[in-house]
Design an enzyme around this catalytic site. Structure first.
Site, PDB file in Angstrom:
ATOM      1  N   SER A 130      43.686  64.742  89.528  1.00 46.85           N
ATOM      2  CA  SER A 130      43.892  65.923  88.967  1.00 46.85           C
ATOM      3  C   SER A 130      43.265  66.159  87.620  1.00 46.85           C
ATOM      4  CB  SER A 130      45.465  65.776  88.481  1.00 46.85           C
ATOM      5  OG  SER A 130      45.966  64.919  87.572  1.00 46.85           O
ATOM      6  N   GLU A 163      63.226  84.155  53.654  1.00 53.18           N
ATOM      7  CA  GLU A 163      63.260  84.933  52.395  1.00 53.18           C
ATOM      8  C   GLU A 163      63.194  84.070  50.947  1.00 53.18           C
ATOM      9  OE1 GLU A 163      65.111  84.341  55.097  1.00 53.18           O
ATOM     10  OE2 GLU A 163      66.217  86.247  55.839  1.00 53.18           O
ATOM     11  N   GLY A 215      55.601  67.147  87.195  1.00 58.24           N
ATOM     12  CA  GLY A 215      55.136  67.686  88.020  1.00 58.24           C
ATOM     13  C   GLY A 215      55.784  68.701  89.027  1.00 58.24           C
ATOM     14  N   HIS A 234      64.710  78.673  54.012  1.00 56.07           N
ATOM     15  CA  HIS A 234      64.356  80.085  54.936  1.00 56.07           C
ATOM     16  C   HIS A 234      63.412  80.803  54.456  1.00 56.07           C
ATOM     17  CE1 HIS A 234      69.019  79.743  56.510  1.00 56.07           C
ATOM     18  NE2 HIS A 234      68.252  78.669  56.734  1.00 56.07           N
TER      19      HIS A 234
HETATM   20  C1  AOF Z   1      67.463  83.309  57.559  1.00 54.64           C
HETATM   21  N1  AOF Z   1      66.191  83.048  57.226  1.00 54.64           N
HETATM   22  O1  AOF Z   1      64.266  81.905  57.671  1.00 54.64           O
HETATM   23  C2  AOF Z   1      66.216  81.385  58.837  1.00 54.64           C
HETATM   24  C3  AOF Z   1      67.698  81.705  59.214  1.00 54.64           C
HETATM   25  O2  AOF Z   1      71.633  75.234  58.484  1.00 54.64           O
HETATM   26  P1  AOF Z   1      70.954  76.417  57.664  1.00 54.64           P
HETATM   27  O3  AOF Z   1      71.761  76.686  56.377  1.00 54.64           O
HETATM   28  O4  AOF Z   1      69.453  76.468  57.333  1.00 54.64           O
HETATM   29  O5  AOF Z   1      71.389  77.890  58.355  1.00 54.64           O
HETATM   30  C4  AOF Z   1      70.981  77.786  59.891  1.00 54.64           C
HETATM   31  C5  AOF Z   1      71.147  79.353  60.131  1.00 54.64           C
HETATM   32  O6  AOF Z   1      70.255  80.175  59.571  1.00 54.64           O
HETATM   33  C6  AOF Z   1      70.502  79.457  61.732  1.00 54.64           C
HETATM   34  O7  AOF Z   1      71.335  79.004  62.701  1.00 54.64           O
HETATM   35  C7  AOF Z   1      70.445  81.159  61.636  1.00 54.64           C
HETATM   36  O8  AOF Z   1      71.525  81.598  61.757  1.00 54.64           O
HETATM   37  C8  AOF Z   1      69.617  81.309  60.358  1.00 54.64           C
HETATM   38  N2  AOF Z   1      68.428  81.064  60.156  1.00 54.64           N
HETATM   39  N3  AOF Z   1      67.969  82.591  58.393  1.00 54.64           N
HETATM   40  O9  AOF Z   1      68.114  84.096  56.691  1.00 54.64           O
HETATM   41  C9  AOF Z   1      65.612  82.070  57.964  1.00 54.64           C
HETATM   42  N4  AOF Z   1      65.617  80.352  59.657  1.00 54.64           N
HETATM   43 ZN    ZN Z   2      68.898  82.323  55.211  1.00 52.19          ZN
END
Ligand code: AOF
Ligand code: ZN
Length: 372
Positions: free
Chosen positions: A175, A59, A305, A57
């Site tokens: 096209s 963070e 299309g 993610h």
């Molecule tokens: C965050 N930061 O960059 C993202 C988030 O399957 P996991 O554990 O990766 O979790 C997916 C869920 O995490 C997704 O459905 C959404 O709620 C959150 N995504 N959260 O803090 C991120 N991509």
């Molecule tokens: Zn996260």
């Protein structure tokens, strides 16, 4: 006393949103998130965005770069930090452990595992949380993820390249090319920022397109190819089928097709998605999109299309338009951008609100959002 929003908050949230956009098209089924950590001296300590496949993610990426400099920092995050334990610890906990002092968050995460508990966790740990900065932009960046979580289907962008009078081919079927090179490059960028690109059988046969992203440097950003072929008529030699092992191809078809033909597609590496017919004996597009949502897709680019465009428009399933228009007029014997879909009165039309107009070489690109 809690600080209110200032110019720096807006600037760093814009930076976080810019980072988030980098992930579009590669992070599904997850949202594309951006995170900027700014230390107490006002210097950027770390930046991160959601990585391909949705992890790590944003963070976690930013914290890894900031190290000890995250202590006392403000975290700018384009979506509420997660609070659920997946394969890795929740981002909210990581931010708390790293000792951030403040979090500025654009929108909350509608995922039922999060939905407010990430923000609540930060507040419980004594971190000052400011929400609502960059809300409109973050909602647009996450429009695909939000659509999937809230409606169970991906966001649908219909991309077309027409003449001034809305024609996509001559009556003889010619096209290539109505719009110029700049517009075509732009269209490839659209492919890169979507999870999948979808065409109907007519286009798949007439153009035999590859539907890959061939922009220099973005060749690895090709989306999944989806072809809607109710009766398994696509030739096995077509680029979409023949290249299915290099770039994934999915076929939306009616249940109960001829087993040998179905097996031949599977043998070629095509993933088959069977759905029931709609009113017109073709696959029901609402069901088709739900099936794509079940597989995790958040953003689908439809490239024609005219039959598929009409089916989606009629069902009110087009969320965005990306309309490239060339400065030519073809006249009424040209092929219209959408086949007839039964509009008798002006009140039956599908209505959009314009988001932008930009020049693309000699052509223009207009973008629209569905309004009713
Ligand atoms: C965050 N930061 O960059 C993202 C988030 O399957 P996991 O554990 O990766 O979790 C997916 C869920 O995490 C997704 O459905 C959404 O709620 C959150 N995504 N959260 O803090 C991120 N991509
Ligand atoms: Zn996260």
């Amino acid at each position: 006393m809690a600080r209110t929003v200032d110019a720096a908050d807006i600037r760093y949230m814009q930076m976080a949103l810019g980072l988030a956009r980098r992930g579009l098209g590669t992070v599904w089924p997850n949202p594309a998130v951006g995170c900027v950590l700014v230390d107490p001296q006002g210097r950027v300590a770390g930046r991160g965005w959601t990585q391909p496949g949705g992890r790590p993610h944003a963070e976690a990426e930013a914290l890894a770069r900031a190290g000890a400099r995250a202590r006392g920092a403000t975290a700018y995050v384009s979506l509420e930090p997660c609070s659920h334990r997946g394969e890795t610890p929740p981002c909210a906990d990581r931010l708390i452990e790293a000792g951030i002092a403040r979090a500025v968050i654009a929108i909350s995460d509608p995922d039922e595992r999060v939905s407010g508990s990430g923000i609540a966790g930060l507040e419980r740990a004594g971190i000052e949380v400011l929400t609502g900065v960059g809300t409109a932009a973050a909602t647009e960046v996450n429009a695909g993820f939000l659509r999937r979580v809230e409606d169970g289907r991906p966001l649908v962008t219909l991309k077309v390249a027409t003449t001034l009078d809305g024609r996509i081919a001559t009556h003889a079927g010619e096209s290539r090319w109505i719009t110029g090179e700049v517009a075509r490059g732009w269209a490839h960028f659209l492919r890169a920022s979507h999870d999948a690109v979808m065409v109907g059988l007519g286009t798949a046969i007439a153009d035999d397109p590859r539907l890959t992203c061939r922009l220099p440097g973005l060749e690895d950003r090709s989306p999944i190819r989806v072809v809607v072929d109710g009766r398994l008529r696509l030739p096995l030699t077509s680029q979409i089928v023949a290249g299915a092992r290099e770039t994934p191809s999915w076929m939306v078809t009616l249940a109960g097709g001829e087993a040998r033909r179905r097996d031949a597609f599977i043998e070629s590496g095509v993933e088959m998605i069977e759905v029931k017919a709609g009113a017109d004996d073709n696959p029901d597009m609402g069901l088709a999109l739900a099936a794509l949502g079940d597989r995790g897709l958040t953003r689908v680019l439809v490239e024609g299309g005219g039959k598929l465009a009409a089916a989606l428009l009629k069902a009110r399933l087009v969320d965005r338009l990306a309309w490239f228009r060339s400065p030519d007029i073809m006249g009424g014997d040209g092929v219209p951008v959408a086949e007839a879909f039964g509009v008798d009165a002006l009140t039956d039309m599908v209505t959009f609100t314009r988001l932008s107009i930009v020049e693309a070489g000699d052509d223009i690109l207009e973008t629209y959002t569905f309004s009713g």
